[in-house]
Scaffold this motif. Structure first.
Motif, PDB file in Angstrom:
ATOM      1  N   UNK A 165       0.815  -1.211   0.000  1.00 49.12           N
ATOM      2  CA  UNK A 165       0.000   0.000   0.000  1.00 49.12           C
ATOM      3  C   UNK A 165       0.853   1.267   0.000  1.00 49.12           C
ATOM      4  N   UNK A 166       2.128   1.130   0.346  1.00 49.79           N
ATOM      5  CA  UNK A 166       3.012   2.290   0.451  1.00 49.79           C
ATOM      6  C   UNK A 166       3.877   2.513  -0.788  1.00 49.79           C
ATOM      7  N   UNK A 167       3.870   1.584  -1.717  1.00 44.81           N
ATOM      8  CA  UNK A 167       4.795   1.657  -2.852  1.00 44.81           C
ATOM      9  C   UNK A 167       4.665   2.978  -3.615  1.00 44.81           C
ATOM     10  N   UNK A 201       1.624  -8.187  -3.725  1.00 46.56           N
ATOM     11  CA  UNK A 201       2.741  -7.246  -3.602  1.00 46.56           C
ATOM     12  C   UNK A 201       3.439  -7.052  -4.941  1.00 46.56           C
ATOM     13  N   UNK A 202       3.626  -8.150  -5.675  1.00 43.88           N
ATOM     14  CA  UNK A 202       4.271  -8.050  -6.982  1.00 43.88           C
ATOM     15  C   UNK A 202       3.437  -7.214  -7.945  1.00 43.88           C
ATOM     16  N   UNK A 203       2.134  -7.400  -7.924  1.00 42.18           N
ATOM     17  CA  UNK A 203       1.253  -6.613  -8.795  1.00 42.18           C
ATOM     18  C   UNK A 203       1.304  -5.136  -8.421  1.00 42.18           C
ATOM     19  N   UNK A 204       1.340  -4.855  -7.118  1.00 39.84           N
ATOM     20  CA  UNK A 204       1.400  -3.463  -6.672  1.00 39.84           C
ATOM     21  C   UNK A 204       2.719  -2.826  -7.075  1.00 39.84           C
ATOM     22  N   UNK A 205       3.809  -3.587  -6.998  1.00 41.25           N
ATOM     23  CA  UNK A 205       5.119  -3.052  -7.420  1.00 41.25           C
ATOM     24  C   UNK A 205       5.086  -2.721  -8.916  1.00 41.25           C
ATOM     25  N   UNK A 206       4.518  -3.629  -9.695  1.00 44.34           N
ATOM     26  CA  UNK A 206       4.422  -3.381 -11.143  1.00 44.34           C
ATOM     27  C   UNK A 206       3.625  -2.118 -11.448  1.00 44.34           C
ATOM     28  N   UNK A 207       2.562  -1.893 -10.676  1.00 43.71           N
ATOM     29  CA  UNK A 207       1.739  -0.706 -10.892  1.00 43.71           C
ATOM     30  C   UNK A 207       2.476   0.566 -10.503  1.00 43.71           C
ATOM     31  N   UNK A 208       3.268   0.497  -9.433  1.00 46.89           N
ATOM     32  CA  UNK A 208       3.992   1.675  -8.960  1.00 46.89           C
ATOM     33  C   UNK A 208       5.229   1.977  -9.806  1.00 46.89           C
ATOM     34  N   UNK A 209       5.789   0.931 -10.420  1.00 48.38           N
ATOM     35  CA  UNK A 209       7.025   1.095 -11.197  1.00 48.38           C
ATOM     36  C   UNK A 209       6.852   0.456 -12.575  1.00 48.38           C
TER      37      UNK A 209
END
Length: 211
Positions: A165-167, A201-209
């Motif tokens: 949630x913080x990415x 978490x991996x999906x959220x990282x992909x969305x943030x970066x």
């Protein structure tokens, strides 16, 4: 200055922190995390029989995975980590003896830092990446302020009270490396549930970066 081992090129700069992992679940949990898209796995040394778990995980996962230990406090721990086949060394502090021992084995190192003094010392001692810990106490703005005095090539990570949630907030200040602990894993959790959280978490990282 101690020679450093560069942080490897991972698909996502995420480290799964498996504090309290039991050996009987080690391989299944690690395989679920890797399948979900997280390639770096840390077993803290205050877990049950940690070196045995690290050795089993390192043998089971492909060589491209980055497997190692957290809460590494002594040079003896470093030697035991190498004997177990671990390549990643994470610590809550910055210790010259630990860093020199890790350099001798060519380990990827993420020492814990909190202040500009500690961060610059870690850079001088050859840290592969800096682990700002506990990150929640500094927040993105606090880490960003310290980053202004660090070498531009320094790889900065946020660990401690950080979840997917913080990415996005950290991405705004240029931080893209994270250690995920309680948001990803708790002792006794089924490997399938850990894998589900790792995928989120991996999906959220992909969305943030985005690539």
């Amino acid at each position: 200055m101690v020679n450093s081992t560069p942080f490897p090129r991972l698909k996502r700069r995420l480290v799964a922190i498996l504090r309290g992992l039991e050996h009987k679940n080690a391989v299944a949990t690690a395989e679920a995390i890797l399948e979900a898209g997280i390639e770096a796995i840390e077993v803290p040394l205050n877990s049950p029989d940690p070196f045995r778990s690290i050795e089993a995980i390192a043998r089971a996962l492909p060589a491209s995975a980055l497997v190692g230990a957290g809460t590494v406090l002594t040079a003896d721990d470093v030697r035991s980590l190498d004997a177990a086949g671990g390549r990643l060394l994470v610590s809550p502090n910055i210790d010259a003896d630990v860093m020199r021992a890790a350099a001798g084995f060519g380990m990827v190192t993420m020492p814990g830092v909190f202040t500009p003094t500690e961060a610059l010392l870690a850079v001088r001692l050859g840290a592969s990446a800096l682990k700002f810990f506990p990150a929640f106490a500094l927040g993105p703005k606090g880490i960003a302020a310290i980053m202004t005095v660090l070498p531009k090539e320094a790889l900065v990570g946020a660990v401690g009270g950080v979840s997917e949630k913080d990415f996005a907030d950290y991405a705004k200040v240029g931080v893209s490396t994270f250690g995920l602990g309680s948001s990803l894993f708790a002792p006794g959790m089924a490997p399938a549930e850990v894998g589900k959280r790792a995928r989120a978490a991996a999906d959220a990282w992909d969305a943030a970066f985005p690539a």
